[in-house]
Design a protein around this motif. Structure first.
Motif, PDB file in Angstrom:
ATOM      1  N   UNK A  32       0.820  -1.196   0.000  1.00 36.78           N
ATOM      2  CA  UNK A  32       0.000   0.000   0.000  1.00 36.78           C
ATOM      3  C   UNK A  32       0.861   1.255   0.000  1.00 36.78           C
ATOM      4  N   UNK A  33       0.306   2.326  -0.519  1.00 32.70           N
ATOM      5  CA  UNK A  33       0.953   3.636  -0.443  1.00 32.70           C
ATOM      6  C   UNK A  33       0.756   4.207   0.961  1.00 32.70           C
ATOM      7  N   UNK A  34       1.811   4.801   1.499  1.00 28.81           N
ATOM      8  CA  UNK A  34       1.725   5.352   2.848  1.00 28.81           C
ATOM      9  C   UNK A  34       2.047   6.832   2.850  1.00 28.81           C
ATOM     10  N   UNK A  35       1.314   7.564   3.641  1.00 29.39           N
ATOM     11  CA  UNK A  35       1.546   8.993   3.788  1.00 29.39           C
ATOM     12  C   UNK A  35       1.751   9.377   5.239  1.00 29.39           C
ATOM     13  N   UNK A  36       2.562  10.386   5.445  1.00 28.70           N
ATOM     14  CA  UNK A  36       2.701  11.030   6.751  1.00 28.70           C
ATOM     15  C   UNK A  36       1.974  12.374   6.691  1.00 28.70           C
ATOM     16  N   UNK A  37       1.192  12.636   7.721  1.00 28.70           N
ATOM     17  CA  UNK A  37       0.478  13.889   7.852  1.00 28.70           C
ATOM     18  C   UNK A  37       0.783  14.466   9.233  1.00 28.70           C
ATOM     19  N   UNK A  38       0.468  15.732   9.409  1.00 24.40           N
ATOM     20  CA  UNK A  38       0.621  16.323  10.728  1.00 24.40           C
ATOM     21  C   UNK A  38      -0.498  17.318  10.978  1.00 24.40           C
ATOM     22  N   UNK A  39      -0.770  17.526  12.248  1.00 26.32           N
ATOM     23  CA  UNK A  39      -1.814  18.466  12.627  1.00 26.32           C
ATOM     24  C   UNK A  39      -1.375  19.235  13.859  1.00 26.32           C
ATOM     25  N   UNK A  40      -1.241  20.535  13.686  1.00 26.21           N
ATOM     26  CA  UNK A  40      -0.909  21.419  14.790  1.00 26.21           C
ATOM     27  C   UNK A  40      -2.202  21.924  15.421  1.00 26.21           C
ATOM     28  N   UNK A  41      -2.141  22.363  16.663  1.00 24.41           N
ATOM     29  CA  UNK A  41      -3.346  22.851  17.338  1.00 24.41           C
ATOM     30  C   UNK A  41      -4.012  23.980  16.563  1.00 24.41           C
ATOM     31  N   UNK A  42      -5.308  23.854  16.352  1.00 19.25           N
ATOM     32  CA  UNK A  42      -6.058  24.889  15.663  1.00 19.25           C
ATOM     33  C   UNK A  42      -5.892  24.907  14.158  1.00 19.25           C
ATOM     34  N   UNK A  43      -5.158  23.949  13.625  1.00 17.56           N
ATOM     35  CA  UNK A  43      -4.925  23.903  12.175  1.00 17.56           C
ATOM     36  C   UNK A  43      -5.463  22.605  11.585  1.00 17.56           C
ATOM     37  N   UNK A  44      -5.646  22.614  10.280  1.00 18.20           N
ATOM     38  CA  UNK A  44      -6.101  21.413   9.601  1.00 18.20           C
ATOM     39  C   UNK A  44      -4.942  20.430   9.440  1.00 18.20           C
ATOM     40  N   UNK A  45      -5.326  19.176   9.283  1.00 23.65           N
ATOM     41  CA  UNK A  45      -4.313  18.152   9.035  1.00 23.65           C
ATOM     42  C   UNK A  45      -3.696  18.387   7.668  1.00 23.65           C
ATOM     43  N   UNK A  46      -2.360  18.322   7.602  1.00 29.26           N
ATOM     44  CA  UNK A  46      -1.681  18.598   6.343  1.00 29.26           C
ATOM     45  C   UNK A  46      -0.737  17.474   5.962  1.00 29.26           C
ATOM     46  N   UNK A  47      -0.577  17.306   4.666  1.00 30.73           N
ATOM     47  CA  UNK A  47       0.311  16.295   4.113  1.00 30.73           C
ATOM     48  C   UNK A  47       1.757  16.687   4.371  1.00 30.73           C
ATOM     49  N   UNK A  48       2.580  15.686   4.711  1.00 29.90           N
ATOM     50  CA  UNK A  48       3.999  15.914   4.932  1.00 29.90           C
ATOM     51  C   UNK A  48       4.833  15.189   3.877  1.00 29.90           C
ATOM     52  N   UNK A  49       4.598  13.891   3.728  1.00 26.73           N
ATOM     53  CA  UNK A  49       5.373  13.092   2.776  1.00 26.73           C
ATOM     54  C   UNK A  49       4.616  11.809   2.486  1.00 26.73           C
ATOM     55  N   UNK A  50       4.890  11.224   1.328  1.00 30.88           N
ATOM     56  CA  UNK A  50       4.241   9.971   0.972  1.00 30.88           C
ATOM     57  C   UNK A  50       5.165   9.125   0.123  1.00 30.88           C
ATOM     58  N   UNK A  51       4.923   7.819   0.142  1.00 34.35           N
ATOM     59  CA  UNK A  51       5.767   6.885  -0.586  1.00 34.35           C
ATOM     60  C   UNK A  51       4.922   5.727  -1.087  1.00 34.35           C
ATOM     61  N   UNK A  52       5.153   5.312  -2.323  1.00 28.46           N
ATOM     62  CA  UNK A  52       4.439   4.159  -2.868  1.00 28.46           C
ATOM     63  C   UNK A  52       5.034   2.865  -2.327  1.00 28.46           C
ATOM     64  N   UNK A  53       4.350   1.765  -2.598  1.00 30.12           N
ATOM     65  CA  UNK A  53       4.760   0.486  -2.025  1.00 30.12           C
ATOM     66  C   UNK A  53       6.171   0.087  -2.429  1.00 30.12           C
ATOM     67  N   UNK A  54       6.532   0.383  -3.657  1.00 29.09           N
ATOM     68  CA  UNK A  54       7.872   0.019  -4.132  1.00 29.09           C
ATOM     69  C   UNK A  54       8.925   1.017  -3.716  1.00 29.09           C
ATOM     70  N   UNK A  55       8.484   2.177  -3.243  1.00 29.03           N
ATOM     71  CA  UNK A  55       9.425   3.243  -2.927  1.00 29.03           C
ATOM     72  C   UNK A  55       9.842   4.042  -4.141  1.00 29.03           C
TER      73      UNK A  55
END
Length: 124
Positions: A32-55
């Motif tokens: 599966x493809x995996x993503x890292x997201x982050x959410x700071x207080x009072x802010x929307x969740x945002x994309x940080x980085x992602x990688x496909x299954x093969x890299x």
């Protein structure tokens, strides 16, 4: 069902490094493809980085490009986020998430399963 567990967060000073891990269990996430997201207080969740299954396909948010590196070890069902030169604005709860399809997308709703999150706090 897929379970994801993040680890590696903590309190660091500006300029320090951290490595986050996301380990999957249940149905294998190695395809599966995996993503890292982050959410700071009072802010929307945002994309940080992602990688496909093969890299073979990796995507970074502009705000972390050159400082963060995403990688995966499919034998361990684990994806890593190496975070260098951390800044106070990187402070957030970091989540990993997976999607069944190949493309790395930046929209949280495109990801089917999420971990519980790990706190990263960067002091100035």
């Amino acid at each position: 069902q897929v379970q994801l567990v993040e680890s590696g967060g903590g309190l660091v000073q500006a300029g320090d490094s951290l490595r986050l891990s996301c380990t999957g269990s249940g149905r294998t996430v190695s395809t599966w493809t995996l993503g890292w997201f982050r959410q700071a207080p009072g802010k929307e969740r945002e994309f940080v980085a992602g990688i496909t299954s093969s890299g073979g396909n990796i995507l970074y948010a502009e705000s972390v490009k050159g400082r963060f590196t995403i990688s995966r070890d499919n034998a361990k069902n684990t994806v890593y986020l190496q975070m260098n030169s951390l800044k106070p604005e990187d402070t957030a709860v970091y989540y990993c998430a997976v999607r069944r399809y190949v493309a790395v997308l930046t929209t949280p709703s495109e990801y089917a399963y999420w971990g519980q999150g790990t706190q990263v706090t960067v002091s100035s």
